[in-house]
Design an enzyme around this catalytic site. Structure first.
Site, mmCIF file in Angstrom:
data_model
loop_
_atom_site.group_PDB
_atom_site.id
_atom_site.type_symbol
_atom_site.label_atom_id
_atom_site.label_comp_id
_atom_site.label_asym_id
_atom_site.label_seq_id
_atom_site.Cartn_x
_atom_site.Cartn_y
_atom_site.Cartn_z
ATOM 1 N N HIS A 173 -12.705 10.768 10.484
ATOM 2 C CA HIS A 173 -11.555 9.944 9.835
ATOM 3 C C HIS A 173 -10.258 10.172 10.602
ATOM 4 C CE1 HIS A 173 -8.647 8.848 7.150
ATOM 5 N NE2 HIS A 173 -8.187 10.040 6.753
ATOM 6 N N HIS A 215 -3.388 14.879 10.804
ATOM 7 C CA HIS A 215 -2.770 14.520 9.346
ATOM 8 C C HIS A 215 -3.301 15.258 8.088
ATOM 9 C CE1 HIS A 215 -5.898 11.415 9.174
ATOM 10 N NE2 HIS A 215 -5.224 11.675 7.615
ATOM 11 N N GLU A 240 -3.358 19.691 4.031
ATOM 12 C CA GLU A 240 -3.649 19.459 2.698
ATOM 13 C C GLU A 240 -5.206 19.959 2.369
ATOM 14 O OE1 GLU A 240 -2.053 18.576 0.427
ATOM 15 O OE2 GLU A 240 -3.438 17.354 -1.242
ATOM 16 N N ASP A 241 -6.011 19.732 3.421
ATOM 17 C CA ASP A 241 -7.437 20.091 3.170
ATOM 18 C C ASP A 241 -7.943 21.265 3.645
ATOM 19 O OD1 ASP A 241 -7.501 17.446 2.202
ATOM 20 O OD2 ASP A 241 -8.461 16.511 3.928
ATOM 21 N N ASP A 249 -3.802 5.863 8.264
ATOM 22 C CA ASP A 249 -4.765 6.402 7.572
ATOM 23 C C ASP A 249 -5.330 5.628 6.512
ATOM 24 O OD1 ASP A 249 -5.917 9.000 6.047
ATOM 25 O OD2 ASP A 249 -4.108 8.691 4.832
ATOM 26 N N ASP A 268 -2.864 -27.198 5.886
ATOM 27 C CA ASP A 268 -2.443 -26.169 7.060
ATOM 28 C C ASP A 268 -2.931 -24.844 7.222
ATOM 29 O OD1 ASP A 268 -1.070 -25.840 4.754
ATOM 30 O OD2 ASP A 268 1.019 -25.970 5.362
HETATM 31 MN MN MN Z 1 -6.497 10.899 5.822
#
Ligand code: MN
Length: 721
Positions: A49, A73, A77-78, A140, A261
């Site tokens: 990812h 990124h 957090e993870d 992301d 169009d």
């Molecule tokens: Mn992410």
């Protein structure tokens, strides 16, 4: 198709031969290691990812810091990684960018309101001090939308809806057209799968025929423009994307084959003059639709987009749009903000023209225009766009916008004036705060109310928004009028009663109305208030109203006795002292003779017609006044913070520079001098009278102590004004 490190590096060196690839490599290995035990819902290794996100940003030819941020990124957090570690391993810029992405990723949009979505987008921009945070976040989201397949349905829909409300418009706002289009189509695919399939199928069915038509028109345009002396660098024709076709079907209530169009052509020419020449020639070739010519070159869109647009009738009666622009405009149209991180000859460089051309981030560019150093530009482009605004959540997830410095009290009034009027505090992110709490972007605010709470005068120092200030003033004014009306009525009624009359009688006889008119009041309330303010003399009014009474006592005695009653009534009503706030109002005035300050003992005196006059407790003036008109008063703790005028006299030796020293001591203490008077007295001494603004007696005494310490100062004393 899996990206590898080598692919990334190769692509970067293609547009930035001198770039420091080492940073990208280190970020790659760092993130790969941090995520090594994690996997995505699909079963793939998690690291695929961030790698894909980095790939998207490399496609936009972004700078090294952005690419590294993309790789990193999700580590804050993870994984168990801290910001300082990132700063140590990489750089402060990268650590801040990663932290920025992490922060806005935590925001969740829950509201169903259109307006709230706009505010939410602004909040994201405001929280991302650097626009590159938004670009990483968009990449992301784009990759997450591409790989939504393995999520449960309800989650897919929630993420798709949020993407449609927030991220697709944000992509448009920062001007990355390709991302906006892809995000929108992915959203439609998950939110309305049948419609998406239907429109895609219809597009597929008509593809061959449409491509033939596109070839015909591009050929025709190319030949004809050349024959007329305009050189087109490139001409593209393409079909609109699924979401935009669906929107057209909706707004025109038509089926796919009824739409006219669907095609748009782009003509890229050398310069602005050629743009307008091309427009003229296109109109000579094809009849334009009136009202569909747009000049975004003269008036660029807010995201910096520039082009000429026109819709024309082509062969077979088909309509299509032609967009005409220069190569630079095209680059910005396609890549928006990302176009500014352009590498030229291996260096990150921005030309003066590029800066001038771009009106997106107009506010930033106003100051950035003169800059040629890319680093300086980076600094400037840090999104200070919304530095005057803060965005906060309601408990329901709506986003409200406030000017910087706005407080919890402003928030309460923004909800409803009644909520404001009864507000006692707030909970911010679950924690109790005072009314004075200054709102910060991203906070969730819940108002705490109490039924018996009422707006107070010092709230005028807490509120910042004109809405809240207006509501508070209106309430206070009404309260003053109400009090005045009540007291004035009581005064008059009491006086009339003594003569066997009443307001009711006079009203019936029409006398009250006549008196109002004679004194210039629209209604009787105005007359009552005027009595309490002393503008209308009570005794004179009673004489006027009761001409049949024979008057023996003087006006003054009469008024005095009326006030005596007022005092008695105040005393009877409660044994406790009258609480006075720190500010003057209709019923309370601070005596000029002694300048009472909050925090020191005070006494009150009921004046004739001007309410209560407040003196210092030992004030000789107060002691000289009739004791029966004195009433106990006390400072209300709530009234703190208002400015009062205090007077001090400094006696010092007459030495040059000493006055400057004294005033400096005042300003150092944060105290404002509003007037100063110096005179030389006997023995080479000087007397210096200062009028200063203080909030309470403690502040004044603190200042006196500081002044006493100055060399050459003989004495410092408090004096009346
Ligand atoms: Mn992410």
């Amino acid at each position: 198709m899996q990206l590898r490190l080598n692919d990334l590096l190769e692509q970067i060196s293609a547009y930035a031969p001198d770039a420091d690839l080492d940073v990208v490599m280190r970020a790659y290995f760092y993130a790969a290691k941090a995520h090594k035990d994690q996997s995505r819902k699909s079963g793939e290794a998690y690291f695929t990812h961030p790698l894909a996100v980095a790939g998207l940003l490399v496609e936009q030819r972004m700078d090294i810091d952005t690419v590294a941020t993309a790789l990193l990124h999700d580590v804050l957090e993870d994984c168990l990684v801290g910001q300082d570690e990132l700063e140590e391993t990489f750089s402060q810029v990268i650590a801040e960018l990663v932290d920025g992405v992490t922060k806005i990723s935590k925001l969740q949009f829950r509201s169903k309101q259109e307006a709230a979505a706009e505010n939410f987008r602004k909040m994201m921009l405001a929280m991302s001090k650097d626009i590159r945070v938004i670009l990483v976040k968009l990449a992301d989201r784009l990759h997450n939308m591409r790989t939504l397949g393995s999520m449960p349905d309800y989650k897919k829909r929630r993420i798709a809806q949020e993407t449609l409300d927030i991220y697709a418009p944000l992509a448009s706002r920062v001007g990355i057209e390709a991302w906006k289009i892809e995000l929108e189509d992915l959203c439609l695919q998950h939110l309305k799968p049948e419609i998406f399939a239907e429109v895609s199928q219809a597009m597929e069915d008509t593809k061959e025929e449409r491509e033939a038509y596109v070839a015909e028109i591009t050929g025709l345009l190319d030949r004809e423009l050349q024959r007329r002396g305009v050189k087109a660098e490139a001409i593209y024709g393409r079909c609109k994307h699924v979401m935009s076709i669906y929107r057209k079907m909706e707004s025109q209530h038509s089926e796919f084959d009824q739409l006219h169009d669907l095609l748009a052509f782009r003509v890229i020419v050398a310069d602005v003059t050629a743009c307008y020449a091309t427009l003229g020639n296109v109109h000579a070739l094809f009849r334009p639709l009136p009202d569909r010519i747009k000049d975004y070159i003269a008036m660029p869109k807010s995201n910096g987009y520039q082009s000429l647009h026109t819709t024309v009738f082509g062969p077979q009666g088909r309509r299509f749009e032609v967009q005409i622009r220069t190569r630079d405009m095209h680059d910005i149209a396609e890549r928006g903000v990302a176009a500014h991180w352009q590498y030229k000859e291996g260096h990150l460089a921005l030309s003066r023209e590029q800066l001038n051309e771009v009106t997106h981030l107009r506010a930033v560019f106003e100051s950035a225009r003169e800059m040629e150093d890319p680093d300086e530009f980076m600094e400037a482009v840090k999104l200070d766009l919304f530095h005057n605004e803060v965005f906060v959540f309601t408990p329901g997830g709506d986003v409200k916008e406030f000017p910087r410095g706005a407080t919890a009290l402003d928030f309460a009034y923004a909800i409803h004036s009644e909520v404001g009027n009864t507000c006692v505090g707030a909970k911010v992110n679950g924690k109790m705060v005072k009314l004075e709490h200054q709102l910060r972007t991203g906070e969730t605010v819940e108002v705490l109310r109490r039924k018996d709470q009422r707006p107070r005068r010092d709230w005028l120092n807490i509120a910042r928004t004109s809405r809240a200030l207006g509501r508070i003033r209106r309430y206070l004014r009404q309260e003053e009028i109400d009090t005045g009306v009540r007291l004035g009525r009581e005064m008059l009624e009491g006086e009339l009663k003594k003569h066997g009359s009443s307001l009711g009688d006079l009203n019936k006889a029409g006398r009250l109305k006549r008196a109002c008119k004679a004194h210039g009041f629209r209604d009787v309330e105005g007359l009552f208030v005027s009595l309490t303010q002393g503008h209308t003399a009570l005794a004179a009014l009673v004489r006027e109203l009761l001409p049949e009474v024979e008057w023996t006592t003087s006006d003054e005695e009469r008024e005095a006795s009326t006030f005596q009653k007022l005092i008695n009534r105040i005393r009877k009503r409660s044994a406790s002292p009258v609480l006075i706030s720190g500010q003057e109002d209709l019923l309370v005035q601070f005596a000029k003779c002694c300048n009472p300050l909050p925090g020191e003992p005070v006494g009150g005196f009921v004046t004739r017609g001007r309410g209560i006059s407040v003196h210092r407790r030992g004030c000789p003036q107060l002691l000289a006044l009739e004791p029966e008109r004195r009433i106990p008063v006390e400072w209300d703790a709530r009234g703190q913070g208002a400015q009062h005028t205090g007077g001090i006299r400094v006696v010092c030796v007459d030495r040059p520079g000493l006055l400057a020293n004294i005033t400096k001591t005042c300003t150092d203490a944060g105290i404002n001098i509003s007037a100063a008077n110096v005179q030389v007295v006997e023995d080479d001494k000087a007397e210096c009278d200062l009028e200063i603004g203080v909030t309470d007696v403690d502040e004044l005494q603190g200042l006196i102590r500081r002044l006493e310490k100055i060399r050459g100062v003989i004495s410092v004393n408090r004096v009346a004004r």
